[in-house]
Scaffold this active site. Structure first.
Site, mmCIF file in Angstrom:
data_model
loop_
_atom_site.group_PDB
_atom_site.id
_atom_site.type_symbol
_atom_site.label_atom_id
_atom_site.label_comp_id
_atom_site.label_asym_id
_atom_site.label_seq_id
_atom_site.Cartn_x
_atom_site.Cartn_y
_atom_site.Cartn_z
ATOM 1 N N TYR A 153 3.677 -9.263 -5.539
ATOM 2 C CA TYR A 153 3.631 -8.593 -4.753
ATOM 3 C C TYR A 153 3.974 -7.026 -5.048
ATOM 4 O O TYR A 153 3.524 -5.892 -4.647
ATOM 5 C CB TYR A 153 4.514 -8.787 -3.371
ATOM 6 C CG TYR A 153 4.254 -8.290 -1.863
ATOM 7 C CD1 TYR A 153 2.783 -8.149 -1.721
ATOM 8 C CD2 TYR A 153 5.141 -7.331 -1.322
ATOM 9 C CE1 TYR A 153 2.398 -7.835 -0.654
ATOM 10 C CE2 TYR A 153 4.588 -6.816 -0.187
ATOM 11 C CZ TYR A 153 3.393 -6.972 0.324
ATOM 12 O OH TYR A 153 2.954 -6.432 1.464
ATOM 13 N N LYS A 160 6.309 -1.428 1.173
ATOM 14 C CA LYS A 160 6.952 -2.174 2.454
ATOM 15 C C LYS A 160 8.369 -1.784 2.707
ATOM 16 O O LYS A 160 8.794 -1.620 3.830
ATOM 17 C CB LYS A 160 6.701 -3.614 2.552
ATOM 18 C CG LYS A 160 5.085 -4.039 2.644
ATOM 19 C CD LYS A 160 4.408 -3.530 3.564
ATOM 20 C CE LYS A 160 3.004 -4.051 3.813
ATOM 21 N NZ LYS A 160 2.263 -3.576 4.937
HETATM 22 P P1 NAD Z 1 -7.171 -6.682 6.395
HETATM 23 O O1 NAD Z 1 -7.532 -6.568 5.176
HETATM 24 O O2 NAD Z 1 -7.750 -7.288 7.469
HETATM 25 O O3 NAD Z 1 -6.298 -5.222 6.810
HETATM 26 C C1 NAD Z 1 -5.740 -4.252 6.200
HETATM 27 C C2 NAD Z 1 -6.531 -2.926 6.567
HETATM 28 O O4 NAD Z 1 -6.057 -1.798 6.153
HETATM 29 C C3 NAD Z 1 -8.165 -2.768 6.343
HETATM 30 O O5 NAD Z 1 -8.885 -2.810 7.878
HETATM 31 C C4 NAD Z 1 -8.284 -1.614 5.462
HETATM 32 O O6 NAD Z 1 -9.474 -0.999 5.936
HETATM 33 C C5 NAD Z 1 -6.919 -0.799 5.867
HETATM 34 N N1 NAD Z 1 -7.075 0.279 4.960
HETATM 35 C C6 NAD Z 1 -6.794 0.113 3.664
HETATM 36 N N2 NAD Z 1 -6.859 1.349 3.213
HETATM 37 C C7 NAD Z 1 -6.861 2.359 4.303
HETATM 38 C C8 NAD Z 1 -6.958 3.801 4.132
HETATM 39 N N3 NAD Z 1 -6.941 4.371 3.049
HETATM 40 N N4 NAD Z 1 -7.058 4.415 5.684
HETATM 41 C C9 NAD Z 1 -7.305 3.376 6.476
HETATM 42 N N5 NAD Z 1 -7.074 2.235 6.573
HETATM 43 C C10 NAD Z 1 -7.129 1.441 5.407
HETATM 44 O O7 NAD Z 1 -5.622 -7.581 6.051
HETATM 45 P P2 NAD Z 1 -4.424 -8.065 7.001
HETATM 46 O O8 NAD Z 1 -3.808 -8.975 6.263
HETATM 47 O O9 NAD Z 1 -4.814 -7.947 8.411
HETATM 48 O O10 NAD Z 1 -3.449 -6.507 6.854
HETATM 49 C C11 NAD Z 1 -2.792 -5.958 7.921
HETATM 50 C C12 NAD Z 1 -1.517 -5.357 7.496
HETATM 51 O O11 NAD Z 1 -0.588 -6.529 7.582
HETATM 52 C C13 NAD Z 1 -1.219 -4.704 6.212
HETATM 53 O O12 NAD Z 1 -0.181 -3.875 6.437
HETATM 54 C C14 NAD Z 1 -0.511 -5.851 5.574
HETATM 55 O O13 NAD Z 1 0.396 -5.337 4.476
HETATM 56 C C15 NAD Z 1 0.198 -6.553 6.645
HETATM 57 N N6 NAD Z 1 0.693 -7.841 6.431
HETATM 58 C C16 NAD Z 1 -0.283 -8.876 6.181
HETATM 59 C C17 NAD Z 1 -0.105 -10.212 5.760
HETATM 60 C C18 NAD Z 1 -0.747 -11.497 5.408
HETATM 61 O O14 NAD Z 1 -0.443 -12.451 4.819
HETATM 62 N N7 NAD Z 1 -2.075 -11.092 5.604
HETATM 63 C C19 NAD Z 1 1.695 -10.546 6.066
HETATM 64 C C20 NAD Z 1 2.295 -9.570 6.216
HETATM 65 C C21 NAD Z 1 2.012 -8.411 6.309
HETATM 66 C C1 IMJ Z 2 -0.502 -9.406 -1.824
HETATM 67 C C2 IMJ Z 2 -0.167 -9.421 -3.110
HETATM 68 C C3 IMJ Z 2 0.624 -10.512 -3.770
HETATM 69 C C4 IMJ Z 2 1.067 -11.468 -3.104
HETATM 70 C C5 IMJ Z 2 0.870 -11.685 -1.784
HETATM 71 C C6 IMJ Z 2 0.092 -10.625 -1.167
HETATM 72 N N1 IMJ Z 2 1.299 -12.269 -0.756
HETATM 73 C C7 IMJ Z 2 0.905 -12.148 0.492
HETATM 74 C C8 IMJ Z 2 0.321 -10.933 0.359
HETATM 75 C C9 IMJ Z 2 2.381 -13.527 -1.054
HETATM 76 C C10 IMJ Z 2 1.448 -12.889 1.720
HETATM 77 C C11 IMJ Z 2 -0.676 -10.261 1.492
HETATM 78 N N2 IMJ Z 2 -0.049 -9.159 1.981
HETATM 79 C C12 IMJ Z 2 1.246 -9.348 2.479
HETATM 80 C C13 IMJ Z 2 -0.261 -7.771 1.953
HETATM 81 O O1 IMJ Z 2 0.379 -7.008 2.386
HETATM 82 C C14 IMJ Z 2 -1.593 -7.317 0.966
HETATM 83 C C15 IMJ Z 2 -1.671 -6.045 0.600
HETATM 84 C C16 IMJ Z 2 -2.644 -5.928 -0.080
HETATM 85 C C17 IMJ Z 2 -3.850 -6.687 -0.531
HETATM 86 C C18 IMJ Z 2 -4.819 -6.174 -1.562
HETATM 87 C C19 IMJ Z 2 -5.786 -7.196 -2.090
HETATM 88 C C20 IMJ Z 2 -6.990 -6.234 -2.633
HETATM 89 C C21 IMJ Z 2 -6.912 -4.833 -3.057
HETATM 90 N N3 IMJ Z 2 -5.511 -4.272 -2.727
HETATM 91 C C22 IMJ Z 2 -4.717 -4.674 -1.940
HETATM 92 N N4 IMJ Z 2 -3.528 -4.127 -1.457
HETATM 93 C C23 IMJ Z 2 -2.688 -4.398 -0.727
HETATM 94 O O2 IMJ Z 2 -7.576 -4.158 -3.981
#
Ligand code: NAD
Ligand code: IMJ
Length: 253
Positions: A153, A160
């Site tokens: 991460y 975060k």
């Molecule tokens: P997702 O890929 O569907 O959403 C990420 C969004 O970020 C996308 O819509 C992308 O277009 C947007 N984004 C990236 N760069 C941007 C920019 N320069 N301007 C505007 N938008 C931009 O994935 P998700 O998992 O739904 O992620 C949404 C949020 O939830 C993120 O903050 C992520 O860190 C958080 N989150 C995700 C998880 C998980 O396991 N999926 C867990 C905890 C928190």
């Molecule tokens: C992301 C990276 C490493 C470990 C991770 C994650 N774990 C989880 C996530 C364990 C749950 C997903 N997460 C919480 C995120 O916030 C992801 C952020 C993200 C993902 C990508 C993938 C594609 C890319 N850039 C990214 N930047 C942020 O090019």
């Protein structure tokens, strides 16, 4: 619950996005919604998803482009006249930074991750606040990697941590205008952003085995918590990190 309320949602990429599950919860509660998408390649996705949603507004907004952020809130002022809530569901770090060691994070990767994933919360809160004339609620998405080290991460964990601290400082600044600011710490969910990560399926399995509820969280459960935070039911809550992770974070081992 949210009839005659206006909201904006940042971060829908496709139907698996946490932002989309949140939109469905908010829409079912009666809110009128605006959506932003990052870059032309996502425009079609968001327009198709929202085509059945009455009154939905779809606007381009890459948070790195200040002029797009300004134009977004100007359109909101014209179309809605007021804003009641904002959902920030945006994160990005260059892919190379999400493998190997945090020790090797580049200056450029660090700045990009912090700009898009953390600074953008203050950026949109500043633009939204003047429209939140009857008070408001701002909600973002965070992850446990802000609190404890999660393999790979890396710089996103640091981003975060900045997002969570920003939530507290913004809550302190905006409280006098009756604008609440909170963040949801979601457990791992198989979205576009998560699937791009190596080892995600073993991460999901690990979480499901250790979480008190013995399963992974669903995007809609995060969406329902966002609905609670956007509604008057949460009127006494601000500056908080709410875990929606099936209890994973409470466990030591
Ligand atoms: P997702 O890929 O569907 O959403 C990420 C969004 O970020 C996308 O819509 C992308 O277009 C947007 N984004 C990236 N760069 C941007 C920019 N320069 N301007 C505007 N938008 C931009 O994935 P998700 O998992 O739904 O992620 C949404 C949020 O939830 C993120 O903050 C992520 O860190 C958080 N989150 C995700 C998880 C998980 O396991 N999926 C867990 C905890 C928190
Ligand atoms: C992301 C990276 C490493 C470990 C991770 C994650 N774990 C989880 C996530 C364990 C749950 C997903 N997460 C919480 C995120 O916030 C992801 C952020 C993200 C993902 C990508 C993938 C594609 C890319 N850039 C990214 N930047 C942020 O090019």
């Amino acid at each position: 619950m949210l009839q005659n309320k206006f909201g904006i949602i940042f971060g829908v990429a496709n139907k698996r996005s946490i932002a989309w599950a949140t939109a469905e919860a908010l829409h079912e509660a009666g809110a009128r919604l605006a959506f932003t998408y990052q870059g032309e390649r996502l425009k079609d996705n968001v327009e198709k998803l929202t085509s059945e949603m009455k009154g939905a507004l779809v606007l381009p907004c890459d948070v790195v482009k200040q002029e797009e952020v300004d134009a977004t809130f100007e359109r909101l002022r014209q179309e809605f006249g007021r804003l009641d809530f904002l959902v920030h569901s945006i994160a990005f770090a260059p892919k190379e930074e999400l493998e190997g060691e945090f020790l090797d994070t580049t200056r450029e990767g660090f700045l990009t991750a912090l700009e898009i994933s953390a600074y953008s919360l203050a950026q949109v809160a500043r633009a939204a606040a003047p429209l939140m004339t009857e008070g408001g609620s701002i909600v973002s998405m965070t992850y446990y990697g802000a609190e404890k080290v999660v393999p790979n991460y890396n710089v996103m964990g640091v981003a975060k941590a900045a997002l969570e601290a920003s939530t507290r400082y913004l809550a302190s600044d905006l409280g006098k205008r009756n604008i609440r600011v909170n963040t949801i710490s979601a457990g791992p969910i198989n979205t576009l952003s998560a699937r791009a990560v190596s080892n995600m399926s073993s991460m999901l399995k690990h979480h499901a085995e250790r979480a008190p509820l013995r399963r992974n969280v669903e995007a809609r459960e995060v969406g329902n918590t966002a609905l609670f935070l956007c509604s008057p039911l949460s009127s006494g809550i601000t500056g908080e990190v709410i875990h929606v992770d099936c209890g994973y974070n409470i466990m030591a081992v």
